[in-house]
Motif scaffolding. Structure first.
Motif, PDB file in Angstrom:
ATOM      1  N   VAL A   1       9.604 -15.773 -13.523  1.00 56.26           N
ATOM      2  CA  VAL A   1       9.820 -17.212 -13.396  1.00 56.26           C
ATOM      3  C   VAL A   1      10.302 -17.814 -14.711  1.00 56.26           C
ATOM      4  O   VAL A   1      11.199 -18.674 -14.726  1.00 56.26           O
ATOM      5  N   LEU A   2       9.724 -17.377 -15.824  1.00 54.30           N
ATOM      6  CA  LEU A   2      10.013 -18.007 -17.114  1.00 54.30           C
ATOM      7  C   LEU A   2      11.225 -17.417 -17.825  1.00 54.30           C
ATOM      8  O   LEU A   2      11.970 -18.150 -18.479  1.00 54.30           O
ATOM      9  N   ALA A   3      11.409 -16.084 -17.746  1.00 54.97           N
ATOM     10  CA  ALA A   3      12.453 -15.431 -18.537  1.00 54.97           C
ATOM     11  C   ALA A   3      13.513 -14.732 -17.713  1.00 54.97           C
ATOM     12  O   ALA A   3      14.487 -14.218 -18.283  1.00 54.97           O
ATOM     13  N   GLY A   4      13.356 -14.641 -16.415  1.00 52.70           N
ATOM     14  CA  GLY A   4      14.375 -14.003 -15.592  1.00 52.70           C
ATOM     15  C   GLY A   4      13.999 -12.597 -15.178  1.00 52.70           C
ATOM     16  O   GLY A   4      13.024 -12.006 -15.655  1.00 52.70           O
ATOM     17  N   PRO A   5      14.776 -12.008 -14.276  1.00 49.78           N
ATOM     18  CA  PRO A   5      14.439 -10.672 -13.752  1.00 49.78           C
ATOM     19  C   PRO A   5      14.610  -9.545 -14.754  1.00 49.78           C
ATOM     20  O   PRO A   5      13.933  -8.524 -14.655  1.00 49.78           O
ATOM     21  N   ILE A   6      15.505  -9.702 -15.713  1.00 46.00           N
ATOM     22  CA  ILE A   6      15.733  -8.619 -16.678  1.00 46.00           C
ATOM     23  C   ILE A   6      14.494  -8.403 -17.539  1.00 46.00           C
ATOM     24  O   ILE A   6      14.048  -7.259 -17.753  1.00 46.00           O
ATOM     25  N   LYS A   7      13.900  -9.474 -18.014  1.00 50.22           N
ATOM     26  CA  LYS A   7      12.692  -9.357 -18.825  1.00 50.22           C
ATOM     27  C   LYS A   7      11.530  -8.814 -18.002  1.00 50.22           C
ATOM     28  O   LYS A   7      10.720  -8.019 -18.491  1.00 50.22           O
ATOM     29  N   ALA A   8      11.442  -9.244 -16.765  1.00 49.71           N
ATOM     30  CA  ALA A   8      10.345  -8.775 -15.917  1.00 49.71           C
ATOM     31  C   ALA A   8      10.466  -7.276 -15.641  1.00 49.71           C
ATOM     32  O   ALA A   8       9.481  -6.528 -15.734  1.00 49.71           O
ATOM     33  N   ILE A   9      11.673  -6.803 -15.321  1.00 51.07           N
ATOM     34  CA  ILE A   9      11.866  -5.372 -15.055  1.00 51.07           C
ATOM     35  C   ILE A   9      11.664  -4.548 -16.324  1.00 51.07           C
ATOM     36  O   ILE A   9      11.084  -3.452 -16.289  1.00 51.07           O
ATOM     37  N   THR A  10      12.122  -5.077 -17.447  1.00 51.49           N
ATOM     38  CA  THR A  10      11.922  -4.367 -18.718  1.00 51.49           C
ATOM     39  C   THR A  10      10.443  -4.228 -19.052  1.00 51.49           C
ATOM     40  O   THR A  10       9.986  -3.173 -19.519  1.00 51.49           O
ATOM     41  N   TYR A  11       9.695  -5.282 -18.806  1.00 50.43           N
ATOM     42  CA  TYR A  11       8.251  -5.217 -19.056  1.00 50.43           C
ATOM     43  C   TYR A  11       7.577  -4.179 -18.154  1.00 50.43           C
ATOM     44  O   TYR A  11       6.724  -3.409 -18.608  1.00 50.43           O
TER      45      TYR A  11
ATOM     46  N   TYR B   1      20.269  -0.922 -18.228  1.00 51.48           N
ATOM     47  CA  TYR B   1      21.193  -1.540 -19.181  1.00 51.48           C
ATOM     48  C   TYR B   1      22.585  -0.911 -19.113  1.00 51.48           C
ATOM     49  O   TYR B   1      23.580  -1.565 -19.471  1.00 51.48           O
ATOM     50  N   SER B   2      22.676   0.327 -18.682  1.00 51.67           N
ATOM     51  CA  SER B   2      23.999   0.924 -18.468  1.00 51.67           C
ATOM     52  C   SER B   2      24.732   0.209 -17.338  1.00 51.67           C
ATOM     53  O   SER B   2      25.951  -0.007 -17.401  1.00 51.67           O
ATOM     54  N   PHE B   3      24.000  -0.152 -16.312  1.00 54.55           N
ATOM     55  CA  PHE B   3      24.607  -0.885 -15.212  1.00 54.55           C
ATOM     56  C   PHE B   3      24.996  -2.304 -15.624  1.00 54.55           C
ATOM     57  O   PHE B   3      26.009  -2.833 -15.165  1.00 54.55           O
ATOM     58  N   LEU B   4      24.202  -2.919 -16.502  1.00 53.42           N
ATOM     59  CA  LEU B   4      24.477  -4.296 -16.895  1.00 53.42           C
ATOM     60  C   LEU B   4      25.687  -4.408 -17.825  1.00 53.42           C
ATOM     61  O   LEU B   4      26.503  -5.327 -17.696  1.00 53.42           O
ATOM     62  N   ILE B   5      25.821  -3.489 -18.754  1.00 48.80           N
ATOM     63  CA  ILE B   5      26.912  -3.582 -19.721  1.00 48.80           C
ATOM     64  C   ILE B   5      28.128  -2.761 -19.303  1.00 48.80           C
ATOM     65  O   ILE B   5      29.119  -2.691 -20.061  1.00 48.80           O
ATOM     66  N   ARG B   6      28.044  -2.124 -18.119  1.00 47.60           N
ATOM     67  CA  ARG B   6      29.149  -1.339 -17.577  1.00 47.60           C
ATOM     68  C   ARG B   6      29.564  -0.208 -18.535  1.00 47.60           C
ATOM     69  O   ARG B   6      30.754   0.047 -18.778  1.00 47.60           O
ATOM     70  N   GLU B   7      28.542   0.444 -19.087  1.00 48.02           N
ATOM     71  CA  GLU B   7      28.781   1.546 -20.026  1.00 48.02           C
ATOM     72  C   GLU B   7      27.693   2.592 -19.814  1.00 48.02           C
ATOM     73  O   GLU B   7      26.524   2.269 -19.659  1.00 48.02           O
ATOM     74  N   ASN B   8      28.089   3.874 -19.833  1.00 44.79           N
ATOM     75  CA  ASN B   8      27.138   4.967 -19.622  1.00 44.79           C
ATOM     76  C   ASN B   8      26.440   5.283 -20.945  1.00 44.79           C
ATOM     77  O   ASN B   8      26.955   6.048 -21.775  1.00 44.79           O
ATOM     78  N   ILE B   9      25.279   4.667 -21.119  1.00 43.72           N
ATOM     79  CA  ILE B   9      24.531   4.867 -22.366  1.00 43.72           C
ATOM     80  C   ILE B   9      23.983   6.284 -22.454  1.00 43.72           C
ATOM     81  O   ILE B   9      23.924   6.876 -23.540  1.00 43.72           O
ATOM     82  N   LEU B  10      23.603   6.849 -21.320  1.00 47.35           N
ATOM     83  CA  LEU B  10      23.068   8.218 -21.330  1.00 47.35           C
ATOM     84  C   LEU B  10      24.130   9.221 -21.780  1.00 47.35           C
ATOM     85  O   LEU B  10      23.829  10.166 -22.520  1.00 47.35           O
ATOM     86  N   ALA B  11      25.377   9.005 -21.356  1.00 43.58           N
ATOM     87  CA  ALA B  11      26.460   9.902 -21.801  1.00 43.58           C
ATOM     88  C   ALA B  11      26.696   9.768 -23.302  1.00 43.58           C
ATOM     89  O   ALA B  11      26.940  10.780 -23.995  1.00 43.58           O
ATOM     90  N   LEU B  12      26.627   8.573 -23.811  1.00 42.67           N
ATOM     91  CA  LEU B  12      26.789   8.387 -25.265  1.00 42.67           C
ATOM     92  C   LEU B  12      25.670   9.082 -26.046  1.00 42.67           C
ATOM     93  O   LEU B  12      25.918   9.673 -27.109  1.00 42.67           O
TER      94      LEU B  12
END
Length: 304
Positions: free
Chosen positions: A167-177, A220-231
């Motif tokens: 509610v306060l910070a959005g779904p990204i913060k909630a999923i990260t927590y 975060y790979s899906f959010l920034i459209r970049e394969n972080i795991l491959a990097l």
């Protein structure tokens, strides 16, 4: 002469003698003959009505308004004094310190307070960019709720904190927590409340933390459209190749080896982090007087 005049007046009105109020009421209620009933109607002002201090009521059996009035037809009331006594005697037992209602209310209040505290600290740490310094305390409210009450209380605290962050910070913060701290705190609280061995607790909690970290990378790979795991794997491959070349081995590791190295390093990192959390939380709970509910190793119990 006065006496004869009074008798004449009484004879005119049809009243021959003085009667007490009770006899007059009985005559009006139960007339014996039509003549008497007719005389009682003609006596508008009679001597008993003048001399009696009590009011007179003329009751007739043929009165339609009073015919259906019976005592047996009165319904019983919906509320009785016995029901009130039972409620009053049963409610104080639930409101005592050991009562069921009091314990449920206390658990709900504590879970709400811990959820609000955890959400507030997480939001402030993220806003001030000091999340790395206070990251070890984010799972503490969930573990404390699980240790004090049960696993259900710890799960409620985790869900309430995630809902507050949503509610306060959005779904990204909630999923990260949830991925980085929520599931870790729930796993530690469940294992500690069941008094599991520290080796099992550290290993299982490290696996939960590693899976949460992988989920965090994928999100975060899906959010920034970049394969972080491959990097990450490319950097590990380059580092491993450089190390082998510097040691004199002209070999290029395969990707399976790179994935194994990445998983091992991630699991070791999570194991060290969870082990430090075990030490910190065990010291904290011991200072709070909850040492009896913990299963500590012998070396740590002697150290504290």
């Amino acid at each position: 002469m006065l006496t004869s005049t009074t008798m004449n007046i009484l004879n005119v009105h049809g009243c021959y003698r003085l009667q007490p109020p009770i006899s007059h009421l009985s005559q009006n209620t139960h007339p014996t003959s039509p003549t008497t009933h007719h005389k009682s109607k003609l006596c508008y002002v009679s001597s008993p009505s003048i001399l009696s201090p009590y009011p007179q009521f003329h009751i007739s059996k043929t009165n339609p308004k009073l015919r259906n009035v019976r005592v047996s037809e009165i319904e019983s009331p919906l509320w009785t004094q016995n029901n009130d006594r039972e409620e009053n005697t049963g409610s104080p037992e639930d409101l005592t310190m050991n009562g069921d209602a009091y314990q449920k209310t206390l658990r709900l209040v504590e879970c709400s307070m811990f959820a609000a505290l955890g959400g507030l600290v997480y939001i402030l740490s993220s806003s001030l960019a000091i999340e790395n310094y206070f990251g070890c305390f984010f799972a503490l409210p969930i573990v404390f709720s699980s240790m004090r009450w049960d696993i259900v209380a710890g799960r409620k605290t985790m869900v309430a904190t995630a809902t507050l962050l949503l509610v306060l910070a959005g779904p990204i913060k909630a999923i990260t927590y949830l991925l980085m701290h929520g599931f870790l705190g729930l796993a530690m609280g469940s294992l500690w409340s069941s008094k599991a061995n520290w080796g099992v607790s550290v290993f299982v909690s490290a696996i939960v933390r590693a899976m949460g970290a992988m989920g965090y990378v994928v999100m975060y790979s899906f959010l920034i459209r970049e394969n972080i795991l491959a990097l990450i794997t490319i950097n590990i491959h380059a580092s491993a190749t450089f190390i082998l070349t510097s040691l004199g081995y002209l070999a290029i590791p395969s990707m399976n080896v790179i994935y194994a190295i990445f998983g091992t390093l991630l699991l070791l990192n999570c194991c060290f982090f969870v082990f430090l959390l075990h030490l910190l939380y065990a010291l904290f709970f011991t200072r709070l007087g909850m040492k009896a509910s913990l299963r500590l190793p012998k070396w740590f119990a002697k150290a504290i």
